[in-house]
Scaffold this motif. Sequence first.
Motif, PDB file in Angstrom:
ATOM      1  N   TRP A 134      19.277 -19.427  26.464  1.00 24.84           N
ATOM      2  CA  TRP A 134      20.308 -19.403  27.246  1.00 24.84           C
ATOM      3  C   TRP A 134      20.814 -17.951  27.733  1.00 24.84           C
ATOM      4  CZ3 TRP A 134      21.127 -22.978  31.396  1.00 24.84           C
ATOM      5  CH2 TRP A 134      22.791 -22.723  31.771  1.00 24.84           C
ATOM      6  N   GLU A 135      21.266 -16.862  26.951  1.00 25.64           N
ATOM      7  CA  GLU A 135      21.799 -16.113  27.285  1.00 25.64           C
ATOM      8  C   GLU A 135      20.844 -14.877  27.270  1.00 25.64           C
ATOM      9  OE1 GLU A 135      25.747 -15.903  27.343  1.00 25.64           O
ATOM     10  OE2 GLU A 135      25.351 -17.571  25.554  1.00 25.64           O
ATOM     11  N   ARG A 136      20.099 -15.248  26.634  1.00 24.15           N
ATOM     12  CA  ARG A 136      18.904 -14.267  26.880  1.00 24.15           C
ATOM     13  C   ARG A 136      17.522 -14.255  28.863  1.00 24.15           C
ATOM     14  NH1 ARG A 136      15.207 -14.801  22.219  1.00 24.15           N
ATOM     15  NH2 ARG A 136      13.134 -15.420  23.719  1.00 24.15           N
ATOM     16  N   MET A 137      18.428 -15.245  29.459  1.00 21.39           N
ATOM     17  CA  MET A 137      17.613 -15.829  30.760  1.00 21.39           C
ATOM     18  C   MET A 137      18.984 -15.207  32.158  1.00 21.39           C
ATOM     19  SD  MET A 137      17.078 -19.772  29.935  1.00 21.39           S
ATOM     20  CE  MET A 137      16.161 -20.213  31.883  1.00 21.39           C
ATOM     21  N   THR A 138      18.325 -14.619  32.557  1.00 22.89           N
ATOM     22  CA  THR A 138      19.511 -13.763  34.101  1.00 22.89           C
ATOM     23  C   THR A 138      20.433 -15.690  34.722  1.00 22.89           C
ATOM     24  OG1 THR A 138      17.150 -14.485  35.667  1.00 22.89           O
ATOM     25  CG2 THR A 138      17.272 -12.015  34.496  1.00 22.89           C
ATOM     26  N   LEU A 139      21.217 -15.116  35.607  1.00 20.13           N
ATOM     27  CA  LEU A 139      21.297 -16.264  36.207  1.00 20.13           C
ATOM     28  C   LEU A 139      21.071 -16.938  37.289  1.00 20.13           C
ATOM     29  CD1 LEU A 139      24.373 -17.736  37.364  1.00 20.13           C
ATOM     30  CD2 LEU A 139      24.440 -15.856  39.095  1.00 20.13           C
ATOM     31  N   ARG A 140      20.151 -16.288  37.578  1.00 21.49           N
ATOM     32  CA  ARG A 140      18.537 -17.058  38.160  1.00 21.49           C
ATOM     33  C   ARG A 140      17.551 -17.750  37.604  1.00 21.49           C
ATOM     34  NH1 ARG A 140      15.965 -14.279  43.401  1.00 21.49           N
ATOM     35  NH2 ARG A 140      18.072 -14.783  44.837  1.00 21.49           N
ATOM     36  N   GLN A 141      17.065 -17.640  36.370  1.00 23.66           N
ATOM     37  CA  GLN A 141      16.792 -18.084  35.789  1.00 23.66           C
ATOM     38  C   GLN A 141      17.525 -19.260  34.967  1.00 23.66           C
ATOM     39  OE1 GLN A 141      15.858 -15.333  33.172  1.00 23.66           O
ATOM     40  NE2 GLN A 141      12.732 -14.887  33.570  1.00 23.66           N
ATOM     41  N   GLN A 142      18.397 -19.526  34.871  1.00 18.05           N
ATOM     42  CA  GLN A 142      19.240 -20.572  34.300  1.00 18.05           C
ATOM     43  C   GLN A 142      19.661 -21.300  35.088  1.00 18.05           C
ATOM     44  OE1 GLN A 142      23.446 -18.542  33.315  1.00 18.05           O
ATOM     45  NE2 GLN A 142      22.275 -17.734  31.499  1.00 18.05           N
ATOM     46  N   ALA A 143      19.710 -20.865  36.572  1.00 18.94           N
ATOM     47  CA  ALA A 143      19.757 -22.350  37.416  1.00 18.94           C
ATOM     48  C   ALA A 143      18.360 -22.938  37.619  1.00 18.94           C
ATOM     49  CB  ALA A 143      20.031 -21.386  38.926  1.00 18.94           C
ATOM     50  N   LYS A 144      17.173 -22.218  37.907  1.00 18.53           N
ATOM     51  CA  LYS A 144      16.370 -22.943  37.667  1.00 18.53           C
ATOM     52  C   LYS A 144      15.605 -23.386  37.280  1.00 18.53           C
ATOM     53  CE  LYS A 144      11.822 -22.776  40.140  1.00 18.53           C
ATOM     54  NZ  LYS A 144      12.001 -23.298  41.526  1.00 18.53           N
TER      55      LYS A 144
ATOM     56  N   SER B 264      20.643 -28.623  28.969  1.00 17.98           N
ATOM     57  CA  SER B 264      19.457 -28.814  27.113  1.00 17.98           C
ATOM     58  C   SER B 264      19.925 -27.222  26.628  1.00 17.98           C
ATOM     59  CB  SER B 264      18.500 -29.707  27.135  1.00 17.98           C
ATOM     60  OG  SER B 264      17.632 -28.060  27.777  1.00 17.98           O
ATOM     61  N   LEU B 265      19.528 -26.044  27.256  1.00 21.42           N
ATOM     62  CA  LEU B 265      19.878 -25.084  26.180  1.00 21.42           C
ATOM     63  C   LEU B 265      20.867 -23.794  26.862  1.00 21.42           C
ATOM     64  CD1 LEU B 265      15.907 -23.821  26.641  1.00 21.42           C
ATOM     65  CD2 LEU B 265      17.100 -24.723  25.000  1.00 21.42           C
ATOM     66  N   TYR B 266      22.169 -24.760  27.336  1.00 22.97           N
ATOM     67  CA  TYR B 266      23.838 -24.026  27.972  1.00 22.97           C
ATOM     68  C   TYR B 266      23.525 -23.473  25.934  1.00 22.97           C
ATOM     69  CZ  TYR B 266      28.441 -23.316  28.387  1.00 22.97           C
ATOM     70  OH  TYR B 266      29.299 -22.237  28.749  1.00 22.97           O
ATOM     71  N   GLY B 267      24.569 -21.869  25.801  1.00 23.19           N
ATOM     72  CA  GLY B 267      24.793 -21.524  25.029  1.00 23.19           C
ATOM     73  C   GLY B 267      23.902 -21.401  24.115  1.00 23.19           C
ATOM     74  N   THR B 268      22.625 -21.549  23.480  1.00 24.38           N
ATOM     75  CA  THR B 268      21.957 -21.123  22.545  1.00 24.38           C
ATOM     76  C   THR B 268      21.518 -19.561  22.909  1.00 24.38           C
ATOM     77  OG1 THR B 268      19.902 -21.555  23.735  1.00 24.38           O
ATOM     78  CG2 THR B 268      20.801 -23.158  22.687  1.00 24.38           C
TER      79      THR B 268
END
Length: 301
Positions: free
Chosen positions: A60-70, A53-57
């Motif tokens: 989202w850009e402030r999150m690490t890859l691991r945080q995005q995966a979680k 839901s937050l992809y591209g926002t």
Amino acid sequence: MRDLAPTSLEAREQNAERLLRVSAKHSHDPLTEIDWQEPIDPDQFALPPHRVSLYGTHLWERMTLRQQAKLSTHQLASVTAAGIWFELILMHGLVRHVYDSDLTTQHAQYALTEVADECRHSTMFAKYITRTGYPTARPSRRAERRGRLHLLLNDTTLTFAGAIFVEEFTDAMQREMIRDESLQPLARSVAKIHVIEEARHIGYAKPELERRWARMSPARRAVFRQVIGVLVYEAVLECVNPRIYALAGLDVQQAKAAAAANPHWQAARRDWARKAVAFFTELGIIDRRSEGMWRRAGLLG
């Protein structure tokens, strides 16, 4: 059942007989067929990144890859929790449908077969939720209240219509997951079993809704269009519980606003709903007088 024409009864029995035959050959036990002990890689996505839901926002850009995966894993857990909520409502409706039917018919026997499928699916979803560390399989308070209202209404036609929407929506999402071999194996295993068995459920619900819709009076159709629109809106809303943003350490209101304005998330919902929208439009359930809630849910272009 008595007011159906003989040809309709025969067609319904033939369809149920086919579905029973396929069920006997292609039913799955997720408790034994899925490796529930398989470790979950914290850097592996459960959903394609562009479907989060937050992809591209900016969040989202402030999150690490691991945080995005979680976040993707928690979003899928939220969707499966919503799936449990709806499957319990569906099972209740199917059992009531059988209670009003003759269990010597293939049609009623398949309804119980579907209940058995849904029991396994709800257990499978709950086990997935537990494995991800997501805190609960309970619906939101809003959804729980709406669910209790639906149980009181006990409208079998509405149950079939809701099943078609929810199952087509999740089917589209899970088929994307199955095709993407980069995603979390456990999530894809759950998706594979669900897709195989939900195809039968859709094949049971669609002709039944078509028969019931054809017999509805204009006045009842007008009410039904509005009620199914509300049900669809609530189902889509329940898919992403705001707690996923709190678990990610985000400001919940800020994250909800970012998701609501996110064109990637808007496209995901429209894509997943496309087959259901086409079916309901063809039947005449979605028309210019009833499309408001569908637009509010972000499902129409």
